[in-house]
Motif scaffolding. Sequence first.
Motif, PDB file in Angstrom:
ATOM      1  N   VAL A   1       1.017  -1.585  -0.106  1.00 16.80           N
ATOM      2  CA  VAL A   1      -0.169   0.184  -0.415  1.00 16.80           C
ATOM      3  C   VAL A   1       1.010   1.469   0.043  1.00 16.80           C
ATOM      4  CG1 VAL A   1      -1.417   1.369   1.290  1.00 16.80           C
ATOM      5  CG2 VAL A   1      -1.823  -1.256   1.202  1.00 16.80           C
ATOM      6  N   ALA A   2       1.844   1.160   0.570  1.00 16.20           N
ATOM      7  CA  ALA A   2       2.606   2.384   0.992  1.00 16.20           C
ATOM      8  C   ALA A   2       4.055   2.873   0.012  1.00 16.20           C
ATOM      9  CB  ALA A   2       4.127   1.922   2.242  1.00 16.20           C
TER      10      ALA A   2
ATOM     11  N   TRP B   1      -9.110  -5.576  -1.945  1.00 18.82           N
ATOM     12  CA  TRP B   1      -8.749  -5.861  -3.581  1.00 18.82           C
ATOM     13  C   TRP B   1      -7.346  -6.762  -2.960  1.00 18.82           C
ATOM     14  CZ3 TRP B   1      -4.791  -5.196  -6.745  1.00 18.82           C
ATOM     15  CH2 TRP B   1      -5.263  -5.897  -8.379  1.00 18.82           C
ATOM     16  N   ALA B   2      -6.389  -5.874  -2.535  1.00 17.95           N
ATOM     17  CA  ALA B   2      -5.341  -5.914  -2.625  1.00 17.95           C
ATOM     18  C   ALA B   2      -4.288  -7.658  -2.023  1.00 17.95           C
ATOM     19  CB  ALA B   2      -4.070  -4.894  -2.433  1.00 17.95           C
TER      20      ALA B   2
ATOM     21  N   TRP C   1      -5.563   4.926  -5.638  1.00 20.66           N
ATOM     22  CA  TRP C   1      -4.491   4.436  -4.137  1.00 20.66           C
ATOM     23  C   TRP C   1      -5.077   3.070  -4.025  1.00 20.66           C
ATOM     24  CZ3 TRP C   1      -1.656   7.685  -3.745  1.00 20.66           C
ATOM     25  CH2 TRP C   1      -1.673   8.858  -3.606  1.00 20.66           C
ATOM     26  N   LEU C   2      -4.263   1.692  -3.885  1.00 26.14           N
ATOM     27  CA  LEU C   2      -4.091  -0.008  -3.680  1.00 26.14           C
ATOM     28  C   LEU C   2      -5.446   0.254  -2.411  1.00 26.14           C
ATOM     29  CD1 LEU C   2      -2.891  -2.162  -4.801  1.00 26.14           C
ATOM     30  CD2 LEU C   2      -1.894  -2.602  -3.014  1.00 26.14           C
TER      31      LEU C   2
ATOM     32  N   GLN D   1       0.998   9.112  -5.833  1.00 26.76           N
ATOM     33  CA  GLN D   1       0.788  10.704  -6.010  1.00 26.76           C
ATOM     34  C   GLN D   1       1.377  12.042  -6.365  1.00 26.76           C
ATOM     35  OE1 GLN D   1       4.898  11.367  -2.585  1.00 26.76           O
ATOM     36  NE2 GLN D   1       5.724  10.383  -3.566  1.00 26.76           N
ATOM     37  N   HIS D   2       1.986  11.007  -7.773  1.00 29.96           N
ATOM     38  CA  HIS D   2       2.718  12.400  -8.446  1.00 29.96           C
ATOM     39  C   HIS D   2       1.721  11.324 -10.539  1.00 29.96           C
ATOM     40  CE1 HIS D   2       5.951  13.876  -6.742  1.00 29.96           C
ATOM     41  NE2 HIS D   2       6.800  11.870  -6.758  1.00 29.96           N
TER      42      HIS D   2
END
Length: 213
Positions: free
Chosen positions: A127-128, A147-148, A142-143, A135-136
């Motif tokens: 996730v991080a 789902w992940a 976002w994860l 972010q760009h």
Amino acid sequence: MRPNPTHQVTDVTFVRDLVAREGFATIVSTTTAGPVASHYPIVLEDSGDGLVVLTHLGRPDERIHEIDAAAAAGREVLVIVQGPHGYVSPSWYSPGSSRAPTWNFTVAHLWGVPQVLTPEENLDSLVALVAHFEQHVDEPMWLDRDWATPVARGTVGLQIPVTRLDVKAKLSQDKDPTSVQNVIDHLRAPGPYSDPALAADMERARDEGTPAP
């Protein structure tokens, strides 16, 4: 790497910036079958004891790298982060300078003993990692943890506390100012050796006195 004090970098901030900018590394392990290498995105974090590489291996790379055995035996892996690099022709130097061609580059070698993350820690790391790169993006995705979660089972998360590092920035620091500017101008110009990112690194090395990315 070949020792060369002229190109040695000891500033930890440089390493943080290089990893943040490049975000992709070669992970090298010594195994019973010989050396193996894989390529994965990484992030670099600070702990109370120093730098820590966060990454993951896609299965079955963890078996190919013999990660469990390395962790148990305290055997280091090598993480290589390569910055901009490119060919430098001696024809770009000022008259009377060196006639030897060379290659300018920035690279960091980070060693550490891998530690295998729990599934939950691995999910946190993924996730991080996605957040770092998204972010760009104009419309970041976002994860989603739900789902992940099943997808993450196909990976093995690693944290690698950095026990030693070797960083080089070879950016024509040993050349005269005219030659340095000529190299920068040629790297910025269109053509087969155009490399604006490398030119930017050279400019910062010259203007700031340090080769910060």
